[in-house]
Motif scaffolding. Structure first.
Motif, PDB file in Angstrom:
ATOM      1  N   GLY A  26       0.856  -1.340  -0.032  1.00  0.00           N
ATOM      2  CA  GLY A  26      -0.060  -0.159   0.034  1.00  0.00           C
ATOM      3  C   GLY A  26       0.900   1.213  -0.004  1.00  0.00           C
ATOM      4  N   VAL A  27       2.188   0.977  -0.260  1.00  0.00           N
ATOM      5  CA  VAL A  27       3.033   2.177  -0.172  1.00  0.00           C
ATOM      6  C   VAL A  27       4.255   1.914  -1.242  1.00  0.00           C
ATOM      7  N   ASN A  28       4.758   2.856  -1.898  1.00  0.00           N
ATOM      8  CA  ASN A  28       5.963   2.545  -2.604  1.00  0.00           C
ATOM      9  C   ASN A  28       6.902   3.224  -1.558  1.00  0.00           C
ATOM     10  N   LEU A  29       7.914   2.358  -1.234  1.00  0.00           N
ATOM     11  CA  LEU A  29       8.859   2.669  -0.560  1.00  0.00           C
ATOM     12  C   LEU A  29       9.817   3.736  -1.093  1.00  0.00           C
ATOM     13  N   TYR A  32       9.607   7.193  -0.350  1.00  0.00           N
ATOM     14  CA  TYR A  32      10.002   7.812   1.144  1.00  0.00           C
ATOM     15  C   TYR A  32      11.394   7.375   1.694  1.00  0.00           C
ATOM     16  N   ALA A  33      11.481   8.211   2.887  1.00  0.00           N
ATOM     17  CA  ALA A  33      12.749   7.933   3.580  1.00  0.00           C
ATOM     18  C   ALA A  33      12.612   6.641   4.473  1.00  0.00           C
ATOM     19  N   VAL A  92       8.562   4.964   7.874  1.00  0.00           N
ATOM     20  CA  VAL A  92       8.750   5.590   6.764  1.00  0.00           C
ATOM     21  C   VAL A  92       8.369   6.937   6.948  1.00  0.00           C
ATOM     22  N   SER A  93       9.233   8.045   6.450  1.00  0.00           N
ATOM     23  CA  SER A  93       8.808   9.382   6.456  1.00  0.00           C
ATOM     24  C   SER A  93       8.952  10.072   5.237  1.00  0.00           C
ATOM     25  N   ASP A  94       7.874  11.212   5.046  1.00  0.00           N
ATOM     26  CA  ASP A  94       7.884  11.839   3.812  1.00  0.00           C
ATOM     27  C   ASP A  94       8.968  12.921   3.921  1.00  0.00           C
ATOM     28  N   ASN A  95       9.878  13.116   4.919  1.00  0.00           N
ATOM     29  CA  ASN A  95      10.881  14.191   4.949  1.00  0.00           C
ATOM     30  C   ASN A  95      12.042  13.235   3.898  1.00  0.00           C
ATOM     31  N   PRO A  96      12.270  14.045   2.989  1.00  0.00           N
ATOM     32  CA  PRO A  96      13.039  13.168   1.928  1.00  0.00           C
ATOM     33  C   PRO A  96      14.358  13.181   2.590  1.00  0.00           C
ATOM     34  N   ALA A 103       8.560  11.473  15.413  1.00  0.00           N
ATOM     35  CA  ALA A 103       7.070  12.029  14.946  1.00  0.00           C
ATOM     36  C   ALA A 103       7.139  12.213  13.634  1.00  0.00           C
ATOM     37  N   GLU A 104       8.501  12.263  13.239  1.00  0.00           N
ATOM     38  CA  GLU A 104       8.387  12.475  11.553  1.00  0.00           C
ATOM     39  C   GLU A 104       8.075  11.286  10.743  1.00  0.00           C
ATOM     40  N   TYR A 105       7.988  10.350  11.263  1.00  0.00           N
ATOM     41  CA  TYR A 105       7.791   9.020  10.491  1.00  0.00           C
ATOM     42  C   TYR A 105       6.228   8.626  10.542  1.00  0.00           C
TER      43      TYR A 105
END
Length: 118
Positions: A26-29, A32-33, A92-96, A103-105
């Motif tokens: 359900g997610v393309n790794l 994401y980081a 996973v985090s959307d912070n590249p 908290a950022e994950y």
């Protein structure tokens, strides 16, 4: 539905190796980081690796790799020591750039136990 599943943990003797895999559904790794964290007994969870970062304490023994075709990010644990015993999590985090802050994950796996003992 996003799901992360860690696998590859187990009981290993000191000096042994394990390969932990984080598989996404359900997610393309690749978008994401992906970070690996560990939580040792009685201690706070802390980041081990993310993208090209590997914690100073383990960088001579742990490496991270990514297989986009399989949608996995692996953590390779070598020359394991008893103090590496912990539950290992991927997230996973959307912070590249990735982050050391939990908290950022956005999504976390359930964890896989690594036990190092003779």
């Amino acid at each position: 539905q996003v799901q992360l599943v860690e696998s590859g943990g187990g009981l290993v003797q000191p000096g042994g190796s394990l390969r932990l895999s984080c598989t996404g559904s359900g997610v393309n790794l690749d978008n994401y980081a992906v970070g690996w964290f560990l939580q040792a007994p009685g201690k706070d969870r802390r980041r081990v690796s993310c993208i090209t970062y590997v914690a100073e304490a383990v960088k001579d023994r742990f490496t991270i790799s990514r297989d986009n075709a399989k949608n996995t990010v692996d953590l390779h644990l070598n020359k394991l020591k008893p103090e590496d015993t912990a539950v290992y999590y991927c997230a996973v985090s959307d912070n590249p750039s990735g982050s050391k802050f939990e908290a950022e994950y956005d999504y976390w796996g359930q964890g896989t136990q690594v036990s190092v003992s003779s």
